[in-house]
Design an enzyme around this catalytic site. Structure first.
Site, PDB file in Angstrom:
ATOM      1  N   GLU A   1      -9.450 -11.004  -7.076  1.00 31.65           N
ATOM      2  CA  GLU A   1      -8.554  -9.847  -6.976  1.00 31.65           C
ATOM      3  C   GLU A   1      -7.496  -9.858  -8.080  1.00 31.65           C
ATOM      4  OE1 GLU A   1      -9.178  -9.077  -2.187  1.00 31.65           O
ATOM      5  OE2 GLU A   1      -7.263  -9.884  -2.855  1.00 31.65           O
TER       6      GLU A   1
ATOM      7  N   LYS B   1       0.841  -1.195   0.000  1.00 29.56           N
ATOM      8  CA  LYS B   1       0.000   0.000   0.000  1.00 29.56           C
ATOM      9  C   LYS B   1       0.883   1.256   0.000  1.00 29.56           C
ATOM     10  CE  LYS B   1      -3.762  -2.333   2.512  1.00 29.56           C
ATOM     11  NZ  LYS B   1      -4.553  -2.389   3.778  1.00 29.56           N
TER      12      LYS B   1
ATOM     13  N   ASN C   1      -1.492  -0.278   7.385  1.00 33.48           N
ATOM     14  CA  ASN C   1      -0.914  -1.588   7.693  1.00 33.48           C
ATOM     15  C   ASN C   1      -0.046  -2.151   6.559  1.00 33.48           C
ATOM     16  OD1 ASN C   1      -2.937  -2.291   5.950  1.00 33.48           O
ATOM     17  ND2 ASN C   1      -4.152  -3.458   7.415  1.00 33.48           N
TER      18      ASN C   1
ATOM     19  N   HIS D   1      -1.857  -5.254   1.468  1.00 29.60           N
ATOM     20  CA  HIS D   1      -3.098  -6.015   1.332  1.00 29.60           C
ATOM     21  C   HIS D   1      -2.726  -7.410   0.847  1.00 29.60           C
ATOM     22  CE1 HIS D   1      -7.022  -7.459   0.203  1.00 29.60           C
ATOM     23  NE2 HIS D   1      -6.425  -7.917  -0.888  1.00 29.60           N
TER      24      HIS D   1
ATOM     25  N   TYR E   1     -12.461  -3.675  -2.899  1.00 30.34           N
ATOM     26  CA  TYR E   1     -12.967  -4.062  -1.574  1.00 30.34           C
ATOM     27  C   TYR E   1     -14.364  -4.677  -1.637  1.00 30.34           C
ATOM     28  CZ  TYR E   1      -8.904  -2.346   0.884  1.00 30.34           C
ATOM     29  OH  TYR E   1      -7.618  -2.194   1.343  1.00 30.34           O
TER      30      TYR E   1
HETATM   31  P1  GDP Z   1      -7.721  -7.619   5.617  1.00 31.80           P
HETATM   32  O1  GDP Z   1      -8.213  -8.633   4.660  1.00 31.80           O
HETATM   33  O2  GDP Z   1      -6.772  -8.173   6.626  1.00 31.80           O
HETATM   34  O3  GDP Z   1      -7.180  -6.371   4.973  1.00 31.80           O
HETATM   35  O4  GDP Z   1      -8.963  -7.130   6.476  1.00 31.80           O
HETATM   36  P2  GDP Z   1     -10.484  -6.888   6.030  1.00 31.80           P
HETATM   37  O5  GDP Z   1     -10.718  -7.326   4.630  1.00 31.80           O
HETATM   38  O6  GDP Z   1     -11.329  -7.438   7.115  1.00 31.80           O
HETATM   39  O7  GDP Z   1     -10.585  -5.317   6.130  1.00 31.80           O
HETATM   40  C1  GDP Z   1     -10.128  -4.498   5.108  1.00 31.80           C
HETATM   41  C2  GDP Z   1      -9.830  -3.132   5.682  1.00 31.80           C
HETATM   42  O8  GDP Z   1     -10.967  -2.619   6.408  1.00 31.80           O
HETATM   43  C3  GDP Z   1      -8.693  -3.111   6.704  1.00 31.80           C
HETATM   44  O9  GDP Z   1      -7.409  -3.000   6.111  1.00 31.80           O
HETATM   45  C4  GDP Z   1      -9.056  -1.884   7.547  1.00 31.80           C
HETATM   46  O10 GDP Z   1      -8.613  -0.710   6.908  1.00 31.80           O
HETATM   47  C5  GDP Z   1     -10.570  -1.877   7.551  1.00 31.80           C
HETATM   48  N1  GDP Z   1     -11.096  -2.519   8.753  1.00 31.80           N
HETATM   49  C6  GDP Z   1     -11.403  -3.814   8.941  1.00 31.80           C
HETATM   50  N2  GDP Z   1     -11.847  -4.055  10.176  1.00 31.80           N
HETATM   51  C7  GDP Z   1     -11.819  -2.850  10.829  1.00 31.80           C
HETATM   52  C8  GDP Z   1     -12.156  -2.430  12.172  1.00 31.80           C
HETATM   53  O11 GDP Z   1     -12.573  -3.211  13.052  1.00 31.80           O
HETATM   54  N3  GDP Z   1     -12.010  -1.101  12.460  1.00 31.80           N
HETATM   55  C9  GDP Z   1     -11.562  -0.200  11.535  1.00 31.80           C
HETATM   56  N4  GDP Z   1     -11.425   1.066  11.883  1.00 31.80           N
HETATM   57  N5  GDP Z   1     -11.226  -0.568  10.267  1.00 31.80           N
HETATM   58  C10 GDP Z   1     -11.357  -1.866   9.915  1.00 31.80           C
HETATM   59 MG    MG Z   2      -9.762  -8.669   3.315  1.00 32.70          MG
END
Ligand code: GDP
Ligand code: MG
Length: 203
Positions: A172, A16, A158, A161, A56
């Site tokens: 994706e 990212k 973070n 991705h 997303y």
């Molecule tokens: P990943 O697959 O590990 O990137 O996680 P997800 O697909 O669940 O979430 C995608 C993105 O959504 C993450 O990189 C965060 O930016 C955001 N996100 C997910 N869960 C949370 C949460 O509990 N709180 C907040 N603030 N953002 C979240």
């Molecule tokens: Mg995800």
């Protein structure tokens, strides 16, 4: 190796904008490469907001699932979620993700190898850097948290991705790459990693 062999599993990974600005490209690639995974596609690009929103929401359940997960995580910490409506929560998360993910170049990649999806997630570490395991990329290189990113009304930074499942990876990869951008080739080390008979080494 024949089509469908476990060594053909592929995953989509993106460094990212914060990962690029932190000059961690080499460090991150090294982590995947040294496990024995093979890079089969790579490009640096600046994504549009539309491309990020589609990324997303490739999984139609993402809005609901992420909203519900976020509400549950607030409650588990004894906090009041900003809304009880999962879709309202995700709309905010998505808006912040679009700002974050279009703020600079992204390095999009496809990595291939046995259990590519799972091993990349393992080495990358959990989504929230504060709780990512020490030794994972996020655990070692970031200190961000949901509480801090929520306070500042921005997406959590973070670095990376990585696809969450084989099905997600397929969607994706198709979203970020044209089929001709994926290179099929052999790495010499695959003989040691995958071949049933280790032969042809001793002279
Ligand atoms: P990943 O697959 O590990 O990137 O996680 P997800 O697909 O669940 O979430 C995608 C993105 O959504 C993450 O990189 C965060 O930016 C955001 N996100 C997910 N869960 C949370 C949460 O509990 N709180 C907040 N603030 N953002 C979240
Ligand atoms: Mg995800």
């Amino acid at each position: 190796m024949e089509k469908g062999h476990p060594s053909k599993e592929r995953t989509f990974v993106a460094i990212k904008p914060d990962g690029i600005q932190r000059t961690l490209i080499g460090e991150i690639i090294k982590r995947y490469e040294r496990m024995g995974l093979k890079m089969v596609a790579i490009k640096i690009m600046v994504a549009t907001e539309d491309h990020i929103e589609k990324h997303y929401t490739l999984d139609p359940a993402w809005r609901t699932v992420t909203g519900e997960k976020t509400i549950a995580s607030y409650k588990k910490k004894g906090l009041t979620p900003p809304s009880e409506d999962p879709l309202e929560i995700t709309a905010k998360i998505l808006a912040n993700l679009k700002t974050y993910m279009t703020s600079g170049p992204i390095l999009a990649m496809v990595w291939q190898g046995a259990h590519a999806v799972e091993v990349v997630r393992k080495v990358t570490g959990g989504t929230e850097p504060l709780t990512s395991d020490v030794g994972s990329i996020r655990g070692d290189f970031v200190l961000d948290s949901y509480s801090m990113s929520d306070t500042d009304n921005r997406a959590v930074r973070n670095l990376i991705h990585a696809s969450g499942s084989v099905d997600e990876a397929e969607m994706e990869i198709n979203h970020w790459f044209k089929p001709e951008e994926l290179i099929e080739y052999r790495l010499v080390q695959e003989q040691i990693i995958y071949d049933v008979n280790i032969d042809g080494i001793l002279e």
